[in-house]
Every structure is written in structure tokens, then in C-alpha cells.
Design a protein around this motif. Structure first.
Motif, PDB file in Angstrom:
ATOM      1  N   ASN A 161       0.834  -1.202   0.000  1.00 50.08           N
ATOM      2  CA  ASN A 161       0.000   0.000   0.000  1.00 50.08           C
ATOM      3  C   ASN A 161       0.873   1.258   0.000  1.00 50.08           C
ATOM      4  N   SER A 162       1.879   1.270   0.870  1.00 45.92           N
ATOM      5  CA  SER A 162       2.786   2.418   0.941  1.00 45.92           C
ATOM      6  C   SER A 162       3.669   2.510  -0.297  1.00 45.92           C
ATOM      7  N   MET A 163       4.181   1.366  -0.750  1.00 45.19           N
ATOM      8  CA  MET A 163       5.093   1.363  -1.895  1.00 45.19           C
ATOM      9  C   MET A 163       4.403   1.857  -3.167  1.00 45.19           C
ATOM     10  N   MET A 164       3.202   1.345  -3.414  1.00 45.31           N
ATOM     11  CA  MET A 164       2.479   1.767  -4.615  1.00 45.31           C
ATOM     12  C   MET A 164       2.089   3.241  -4.539  1.00 45.31           C
ATOM     13  N   ALA A 165       1.722   3.695  -3.331  1.00 49.61           N
ATOM     14  CA  ALA A 165       1.355   5.108  -3.166  1.00 49.61           C
ATOM     15  C   ALA A 165       2.525   6.017  -3.514  1.00 49.61           C
ATOM     16  N   LEU A 166       3.729   5.635  -3.100  1.00 48.94           N
ATOM     17  CA  LEU A 166       4.913   6.439  -3.376  1.00 48.94           C
ATOM     18  C   LEU A 166       5.350   6.350  -4.832  1.00 48.94           C
ATOM     19  N   ARG A 173      -3.732   7.294  -6.755  1.00 49.03           N
ATOM     20  CA  ARG A 173      -3.773   7.386  -5.296  1.00 49.03           C
ATOM     21  C   ARG A 173      -4.061   6.003  -4.720  1.00 49.03           C
ATOM     22  N   VAL A 174      -3.309   5.618  -3.698  1.00 49.12           N
ATOM     23  CA  VAL A 174      -3.408   4.275  -3.130  1.00 49.12           C
ATOM     24  C   VAL A 174      -3.642   4.377  -1.625  1.00 49.12           C
ATOM     25  N   ASN A 175      -4.728   3.821  -1.157  1.00 50.51           N
ATOM     26  CA  ASN A 175      -5.075   3.867   0.262  1.00 50.51           C
ATOM     27  C   ASN A 175      -5.626   2.524   0.710  1.00 50.51           C
ATOM     28  N   ALA A 176      -5.876   2.408   2.007  1.00 50.30           N
ATOM     29  CA  ALA A 176      -6.365   1.143   2.555  1.00 50.30           C
ATOM     30  C   ALA A 176      -7.377   1.396   3.660  1.00 50.30           C
ATOM     31  N   VAL A 177      -8.239   0.410   3.855  1.00 49.19           N
ATOM     32  CA  VAL A 177      -9.178   0.390   4.964  1.00 49.19           C
ATOM     33  C   VAL A 177      -8.917  -0.883   5.757  1.00 49.19           C
ATOM     34  N   LEU A 218     -12.217   7.645   0.707  1.00 45.77           N
ATOM     35  CA  LEU A 218     -10.848   7.605   0.198  1.00 45.77           C
ATOM     36  C   LEU A 218     -10.812   7.733  -1.323  1.00 45.77           C
ATOM     37  N   MET A 219     -11.752   7.113  -1.992  1.00 48.83           N
ATOM     38  CA  MET A 219     -11.770   7.191  -3.451  1.00 48.83           C
ATOM     39  C   MET A 219     -12.062   8.609  -3.937  1.00 48.83           C
ATOM     40  N   ASN A 220     -12.805   9.374  -3.148  1.00 50.61           N
ATOM     41  CA  ASN A 220     -13.170  10.740  -3.522  1.00 50.61           C
ATOM     42  C   ASN A 220     -12.172  11.792  -3.048  1.00 50.61           C
ATOM     43  N   SER A 221     -11.247  11.406  -2.182  1.00 55.14           N
ATOM     44  CA  SER A 221     -10.360  12.387  -1.538  1.00 55.14           C
ATOM     45  C   SER A 221      -9.102  12.587  -2.367  1.00 55.14           C
ATOM     46  N   ARG A 222      -9.051  13.670  -3.106  1.00 52.90           N
ATOM     47  CA  ARG A 222      -7.976  13.880  -4.082  1.00 52.90           C
ATOM     48  C   ARG A 222      -6.624  14.169  -3.448  1.00 52.90           C
ATOM     49  N   PHE A 223      -6.590  14.492  -2.137  1.00 56.67           N
ATOM     50  CA  PHE A 223      -5.334  14.887  -1.498  1.00 56.67           C
ATOM     51  C   PHE A 223      -4.902  13.893  -0.413  1.00 56.67           C
ATOM     52  N   ILE A 224      -5.354  12.656  -0.531  1.00 52.88           N
ATOM     53  CA  ILE A 224      -4.956  11.606   0.415  1.00 52.88           C
ATOM     54  C   ILE A 224      -4.388  10.437  -0.365  1.00 52.88           C
TER      55      ILE A 224
END
Length: 243
Positions: A161-166, A173-177, A218-224
Motif C-alpha cells: 500500500n505504501s510502496m504503490m502510493a509512493l 492514489r493508493v489507500n487502505a481500509v 478515500l476514493m473521492n479524496s484527491r489529497f490523500i
């Protein structure tokens, strides 16, 4: 996200199904991935179409890496551009450090880490992907001694999750729940959750809507990006062996 398309793995049942319905209510078209649950998948597709979105059911065995590649190709051939990916599919075998086998570890890693990566990489390379949302587990910050292969493979997904986000910013944008007490394991009832409500600070249990709301946010949050939202009543704050 209106008019865009999401691929949800393991979408025919449980949290995957709830996520599909929630996103459809936002006007998102849905590719419903399933493995064995063909009837449930096609029933869900019918419900989604009645919500005035497009929907398709595609079968794939995510423990087979070649099948993951075919899923990427078939999803795009069937639905067109895929804008969002929700890595939800999961297995939950019981094993300990003394009983875990190489086969169990391999199957968990394949479904919880390798498949999410292959799907994400393939869809990103197609050039339309905007977001990836990975389903983790509040257990990743504990030591779950009764589900060793699950625990280790979900930790791999947390690192991914962190690697793909970077690596894939700013295009994706890559996030997790990370859910806590939301649904009981297969074959168990609501009492399984209620008996464990005392293990989190809020002393209660959650519901599917708590997870789907976090996913949509998370899918809608353009700055996360690179974030993990723990939807667990604060359980992750306690930091001890999971029981």
C-alpha cells in the motif's frame, strides 16, 4: 466518480457486495469479480443494473497468477477503461506458527499480496487507473497467533500500500481500509462479534456501511494517498496479542 468504472475483487458476497452497491449508488459502474460464487455474482449484477449503472461479472482464481493477468485483460475488454480498483478478495484459514504449511502461506500471499499487485500494475499500465483501495485488517498492528499465514500476507499488502502510493503518485492514489469487528468469519454468527466488543475502546461492533463509507471517502479524496483508515472502534490503539 459518476460514470467511471471500478473492479472489485471478491465482490459477490459480504464486504465486496456491500462495496459494489455503495459505489453503484454513487453512479459508478462495477466489474464484479468472483471465484466460486457465480450465482451470487450474477444476482448482484442484476441488482446493480437496476440501479442504472453498468455491471459485469467475471470469474478468476486469484491464487493463479496467470488468471490474475487474464482478469485484467478481460475486465478491460468487457467494461472498457477501469478507473478504480478495490482489492477486497480474501481467505481466512486458521493456522499457528507450528501448523502453518508452505502451501497455506503461498495461497495467502498469492491472494492477499501478489494478486492485488498484479491487478494494480496491469490496470495502471493501461493508463486509466485513478485509485486503488486495499482491504487490510486491524490485526496487522497486532500479533494474530491463530491466523499466521493470513497475518503475514496482509502485512505484505500493507507494505505494498505504501510502496504503490509512493511509486505511482501523482497519477494513482493508493489507500487502505482496515476493518475490525464488522462481519463474523464464515459459519459464525453475530454473537462472535458481540463477545469481542469489549476488545475495542468504543465497546461495540461495526457494520458494512462503516467500511463502505470509508472506501467511498478515500476514493473521492484527491489529497490523500498512502493512508490506512482503521474502522475498528479504536482497536488498533491497544497494541497487544489479538484474541
Amino acid at each position: 466518480m459518476l460514470g467511471e468504472t471500478v473492479l472489485i475483487t471478491g465482490a459477490a458476497r459480504r464486504l465486496g457486495r456491500a462495496t459494489a452497491l455503495s459505489l453503484a449508488s454513487q453512479g459508478v459502474n462495477v466489474v464484479v469479480h468472483y471465484h466460486h460464487s457465480a450465482e451470487d455474482a450474477h444476482t448482484l449484477v442484476g441488482e446493480l443494473i437496476e440501479m442504472d449503472v453498468k455491471a459485469w461479472a467475471i470469474q478468476a482464481d486469484l491464487s493463479d497468477l496467470a488468471s490474475c493477468g487474464r482478469l485484467v485483460e478481460e475486465a478491460q475488454q468487457t467494461a472498457g477503461a477501469i478507473h478504480h480498483l478495490v482489492n477486497n478478495a480474501s481467505i481466512f484459514p486458521s493456522d499457528t506458527l507450528g501448523t502453518v504449511t508452505p502451501e497455506l502461506l503461498e495461497s495467502n500471499i498469492a491472494i492477499h499480496a501478489q494478486a492485488p499487485y498484479i491487478l494494480a500494475k496491469g490496470l495502471r499500465e493501461a493508463g486509466h487507473l485513478k485509485t486503488i483501495t486495499n482491504l487490510l485488517d486491524t490485526r496487522i498492528v497486532d500479533y494474530d497467533k491463530e491466523h499466521v499465514s493470513y497475518h503475514l500476507s496482509k502485512r505484505m499488502l500493507m507494505s505494498l500500500n505504501s510502496m504503490m502510493a509512493l511509486e505511482w503518485a501523482p497519477e494513482v492514489r493508493v489507500n487502505a481500509v482496515a476493518p475490525g469487528l464488522i462481519l463474523p468469519p464464515e459459519g459464525l454468527g453475530q454473537e462472535y462479534l458481540e463477545e469481542r466488543a469489549h476488545t475495542n475502546p468504543l465497546n461495540t461492533v461495526g457494520c458494512e456501511e462503516d467500511i463502505t463509507s470509508a472506501i467511498v471517502f478515500l476514493m473521492n479524496s484527491r489529497f490523500i494517498t498512502g493512508e490506512i483508515i482503521y474502522v475498528d472502534g479504536g482497536r488498533h490503539l491497544k497494541g497487544r496479542v489479538y484474541e
